[in-house]
Design a protein around this motif. Structure first.
Motif, PDB file in Angstrom:
ATOM      1  N   THR A 296       0.810  -1.220   0.000  1.00  0.00           N
ATOM      2  CA  THR A 296       0.000   0.000   0.000  1.00  0.00           C
ATOM      3  C   THR A 296       0.841   1.267   0.000  1.00  0.00           C
ATOM      4  O   THR A 296       0.318   2.348  -0.233  1.00  0.00           O
ATOM      5  N   THR A 297       2.133   1.144   0.267  1.00  0.00           N
ATOM      6  CA  THR A 297       2.984   2.327   0.292  1.00  0.00           C
ATOM      7  C   THR A 297       4.405   1.899  -0.042  1.00  0.00           C
ATOM      8  O   THR A 297       4.639   0.749  -0.441  1.00  0.00           O
ATOM      9  N   PHE A 298       5.357   2.802   0.076  1.00  0.00           N
ATOM     10  CA  PHE A 298       6.742   2.470  -0.226  1.00  0.00           C
ATOM     11  C   PHE A 298       7.385   1.749   0.952  1.00  0.00           C
ATOM     12  O   PHE A 298       7.140   2.073   2.111  1.00  0.00           O
ATOM     13  N   GLU A 299       8.209   0.769   0.653  1.00  0.00           N
ATOM     14  CA  GLU A 299       9.041   0.142   1.657  1.00  0.00           C
ATOM     15  C   GLU A 299      10.469   0.601   1.452  1.00  0.00           C
ATOM     16  O   GLU A 299      10.942   0.709   0.323  1.00  0.00           O
ATOM     17  N   ILE A 300      11.146   0.920   2.540  1.00  0.00           N
ATOM     18  CA  ILE A 300      12.494   1.448   2.479  1.00  0.00           C
ATOM     19  C   ILE A 300      13.474   0.316   2.780  1.00  0.00           C
ATOM     20  O   ILE A 300      13.503  -0.213   3.898  1.00  0.00           O
ATOM     21  N   THR A 301      14.259  -0.050   1.766  1.00  0.00           N
ATOM     22  CA  THR A 301      15.149  -1.214   1.876  1.00  0.00           C
ATOM     23  C   THR A 301      16.609  -0.774   1.864  1.00  0.00           C
ATOM     24  O   THR A 301      17.014  -0.002   0.982  1.00  0.00           O
ATOM     25  N   PRO A 302      17.415  -1.261   2.796  1.00  0.00           N
ATOM     26  CA  PRO A 302      18.853  -0.892   2.785  1.00  0.00           C
ATOM     27  C   PRO A 302      19.551  -1.452   1.548  1.00  0.00           C
ATOM     28  O   PRO A 302      19.189  -2.503   1.030  1.00  0.00           O
ATOM     29  N   ILE A 303      20.530  -0.695   1.076  1.00  0.00           N
ATOM     30  CA  ILE A 303      21.363  -1.169  -0.021  1.00  0.00           C
ATOM     31  C   ILE A 303      22.700  -1.595   0.569  1.00  0.00           C
ATOM     32  O   ILE A 303      23.389  -0.758   1.156  1.00  0.00           O
TER      33      ILE A 303
END
Length: 296
Positions: free
Chosen positions: A289-296
């Motif tokens: 439903t929204t953005f997920e913030i994933t580490p690089i």
């Protein structure tokens, strides 16, 4: 002094072109007229001063003081004539002054004729003064807002800068009443116009309409005359840039649609800031439903 209720990280959504914020370590503080909300710093009052306030003001001055002020503006001969009047006539003269000049109806005429017509002009002058004096940096604790990624980061092609709010840059408040140099939470409210200038809401600099509350804005204000760099765009808009320390950046989040070139350029900019930088890098990805913030 760090305010306990300030989120530890606040974010700035930017377009891909704003990589200069990283390359030059300076950022724009925007004058109110250039912000996206046309009602920023809205001077919402109906009249400069009410007739009742004027009446109270003149009443506080008093008949004796007003009469003396009139005498002081007369020539020596005119003063001599007035002072030669019998005491009964002087009393009558002062009573006439009180009953006429100090009457609410006459003060209403004075207000309507000479003061109220200047309301629009004074509003424009006050706003112009604020607009040329104060710069605004708008931040938010929300780094996964679809609407903000769309509106402020070029439909997710841009990136988000995470700032460490404990950095000294955000904590330079000079006194408890200081409007500048510290982070403040924006108040969202639909407040009707005040009846007059003195009754206007005192939170003018951090007050916005409720329709903007999804941004959950925190802002810092700086005096524009302390900018480190100033220039005008081809359209004639004035840009005021302020230096900030590299240590104020805690992490970078790439937009879901950021190009390979944007990611490479920003990564290079981070390396140039400090080869051993502790700046963390993340990527926004599409969640349910929204953005997920994933580490690089």
């Amino acid at each position: 002094m760090h305010m306990a209720n300030v989120p530890s990280t606040l974010y700035k959504y930017v377009t891909p072109e704003r990589i200069d914020i990283l390359n030059n370590l300076n950022i724009r503080f925007t004058q109110p007229s250039a912000l996206n909300d046309p009602f920023e710093f809205n001077l919402s009052f109906r009249e400069l001063i009410s007739s009742t306030q004027l009446h109270d003001h003149f009443s506080n001055i008093g008949v004796e003081q007003t009469f003396q002020n009139i005498l002081n503006k007369m020539t020596a001969d005119e003063k001599a004539i007035i002072n030669s009047l019998p005491s009964e006539q002087l009393t009558t003269l002062k009573n006439d002054l009180a009953n006429n000049f100090f009457s609410l109806s006459n003060i209403e005429k004075l207000n309507n004729t000479h003061i109220s017509p200047n309301t629009a002009r004074v509003k424009n002058e006050l706003y112009s003064g604020l607009d040329t004096t104060i710069g605004v940096l708008s931040l938010t604790p929300n780094c996964s807002s679809p609407s903000m990624w769309a509106n402020y980061a070029d439909n997710s092609k841009g990136f988000v800068i995470g700032f460490d709010t404990q950095n000294i840059f955000f904590n330079r408040r000079r006194s408890k009443s200081d409007e500048f140099y510290h982070l403040r939470k924006v108040i969202y409210d639909d407040i009707p116009p005040a009846e007059n200038l003195s009754e206007m809401n005192g939170n003018l600099l951090i007050l916005k309409n409720k329709c903007w509350d999804y941004e959950d804005e925190w802002r810092m204000l700086l005096p524009l005359n302390t900018a480190n760099t100033e220039f005008n765009t081809d359209e004639g808009n004035k840009i005021s840039l302020f230096n900030y320390p590299a240590t104020a950046i805690s992490h970078i989040i790439f937009g879901m649609n950021a190009t390979k070139s944007t990611i490479e350029n920003i990564t290079k900019a981070i390396t140039n800031i400090n080869p051993n930088s502790q700046i963390k890098i993340f990527k926004a990805t599409k969640g349910a439903t929204t953005f997920e913030i994933t580490p690089i």
